[in-house]
Design an enzyme around this catalytic site. Structure first.
Site, PDB file in Angstrom:
ATOM      1  N   GLU A  33       0.872  -1.322   0.055  1.00 23.11           N
ATOM      2  CA  GLU A  33      -0.103  -0.054   0.052  1.00 23.11           C
ATOM      3  C   GLU A  33       0.883   1.485   0.036  1.00 23.11           C
ATOM      4  O   GLU A  33       0.422   2.349  -0.344  1.00 23.11           O
ATOM      5  CB  GLU A  33      -0.863   0.004   1.310  1.00 23.11           C
TER       6      GLU A  33
ATOM      7  N   HIS B  65       7.358 -27.109  -0.759  1.00 20.03           N
ATOM      8  CA  HIS B  65       6.635 -28.222  -1.430  1.00 20.03           C
ATOM      9  C   HIS B  65       5.530 -27.817  -2.287  1.00 20.03           C
ATOM     10  O   HIS B  65       4.866 -28.421  -2.845  1.00 20.03           O
ATOM     11  CB  HIS B  65       6.319 -29.102  -0.482  1.00 20.03           C
TER      12      HIS B  65
ATOM     13  N   LYS C 233     -14.160   0.763  -4.061  1.00 21.95           N
ATOM     14  CA  LYS C 233     -15.248   1.059  -3.386  1.00 21.95           C
ATOM     15  C   LYS C 233     -16.520   1.910  -3.840  1.00 21.95           C
ATOM     16  O   LYS C 233     -17.635   1.781  -3.997  1.00 21.95           O
ATOM     17  CB  LYS C 233     -14.862   1.995  -2.053  1.00 21.95           C
TER      18      LYS C 233
END
EC number: 5.3.1.9
Length: 445
Positions: A287, A308, A422
């Site tokens: 961010e 793995h 948003k």
């Protein structure tokens, strides 16, 4: 004190090229110190550790005790920086199986308000039906959709289940000093509240009440956590020479690697308790630096587990990566590999060795293999997982991030890109005030 080893990056970049950052790093540090850089209204975290008062810590500890006395479960309602810091510290310091134990020394900490999953919230409310629970509502505005929605559900359930008077005692607000929905609710209902300082962004807020209160409720020593951060604040100060300044070295090295085509930084641990430290770090760096079509992509793996699954890609995939390994020197417990007469698994060569020695050799073997495979490696060495060392680690990453963002030329303290989803979501949900956006988005669909 935490140490940093960048030797295994040389050969990909040179020692001289890292040293050449000294003047730029100094300028970045001075811009932070003097408040002359981009985002300078969000520098409250910079000297936070050394400025936290004993009175403030005592208030947090007293509030934590009220919650511990009255709750079996505490829900931390927050998203992003409003919960990741607390969760990182709590999970790093907790017994891995505490939540399964019958006898508990502290309330079980549960996290909500960080997703909008109906099943998650339904299952949470069902689980809480016979529990003495409390809630910490962490939101500057009180209107962040994910957190506000969860808090609305939890507030009602707490009041219905425990009564208004007890709910008032076990719901705590951590929010803005003066404004916003969460502040108005806290004042109206009479909740105990703590302030998120205006000049501290969410991802830098772990050493404010946002992180400190949940950590104290979980039973950990917030004084030691703050002391570790304060010592790291001194050790990474603007007056510490470049060659001795861990955060300066880290910021310079990662920026030089980025300049040389290493676009992805993988934070590695060999201790599963550090998983959420990586999640916190990913937000902090992602961010802060992902702007203007620039920035290292922060990824993380838990080794040896992910050797793995992701090990093949890291060993032989596109060479655009480097690794930063958090290496823990001492473990808390002792467990030796037993001998087995049949030796069907072929592990008798390890008999009598401590499990941690096996893990350390896995770490060293991995580093050698990855460096040979073309992956530069940095190593952050911390003595052990305790409050003091975790406090150091958190502040080291914060100051490293501030310096690194300025070296990159972005504002590390804003997040304009977070708003894009948003607006679309509100338009799709027909939120009042989003009529125009709603029309435009319907046309696209």
């Amino acid at each position: 004190m935490i140490s940093l080893n960048i030797e295994k990056t040389f050969g990909f970049i040179s020692k001289a090229s890292v040293a050449a950052y000294e003047a730029q790093v100094k300028a970045a540090q001075e811009a932070l110190e003097n408040g002359t850089g981009k985002g300078n209204d969000f520098l409250g975290w910079l000297h936070l550790p050394s400025s936290i008062s004993q009175e403030h810590l005592a208030d947090l500890k007293a509030t934590a005790q009220v919650m511990r006395d009255n709750c079996d479960v505490v829900i931390v309602a927050g998203i992003g920086g409003s919960y990741l810091g607390a969760r990182a510290v709590i999970e790093a310091l907790s017994n891995s199986f505490t939540w399964l134990q019958e006898k508990k020394t502290a309330p079980v900490m549960i996290y909500a308000g960080h997703n909008i999953s109906e099943d998650y919230l339904y299952e949470l409310t069902e689980f809480l039906k016979d529990k003495k629970f409390g809630v910490i509502n962490i939101s500057k505005s009180g209107t962040t959709t994910e957190t506000a929605l969860a808090f609305r559900l939890l507030k009602k359930q707490c009041e219905d289940q425990r009564g208004k008077d007890m709910a008032k005692k076990v719901i705590i607000a951590i929010t803005d000093a003066k404004k916003g929905a969460a502040r108005i609710t806290a004042d109206k209902e009479g909740y105990k509240s703590f302030i998120i300082p205006d000049n501290v962004g969410g991802r830098f807020s772990v050493l404010t009440p946002v992180g400190l209160l949940p950590i104290a409720i979980a039973g950990f020593d917030i004084e030691k956590l703050v002391a570790g951060a304060a010592d790291m604040e001194k050790a990474c100060g603007v007056n510490i020479p470049f060659a001795e300044n861990l955060a300066a070295q880290y910021a310079a090295t990662r920026n030089e690697l980025y300049k040389n085509g290493k676009k992805i930084e993988i934070l590695v641990n060999f201790c599963p308790k550090l998983h959420y430290v990586s999640e916190w770090w990913k937000q902090l760096y992602g961010e802060s630096e992902g702007k203007e079509n620039k920035g290292i992509f922060p990824a993380a793996v838990d080794f040896s587990t992910d050797l793995h699954s992701m090990g093949q890609w890291i060993q032989e995939g596109e060479r655009t990566i480097f690794e930063t390994v958090i290496s823990v020197e001492k473990v808390d417990h002792k467990l030796e590999v037993p001998s087995d007469e049949a030796n069907l698994d072929g592990l008798n060569f390890l008999a009598g060795k401590r499990v941690d020695e096996v893990n350390k050799m896995a770490e060293l073997g991995t580093q050698l293999a990855h460096v040979d495979g073309g992956v530069p490696n940095m190593r952050i060495i911390i003595e052990k997982l305790d409050e003091y060392n975790i406090g150091q680690l958190l502040y080291f990453f914060e100051i490293g991030c501030g310096i690194s963002g300025y070296l990159l030329g972005v504002n590390p303290f804003n997040q304009p890109g977070v708003e894009a989803y948003k607006k679309n979501m509100f338009a799709l949900l027909n939120k009042p005030g989003y009529e125009e956006e709603s029309k435009a988005i319907q046309a696209k669909l």
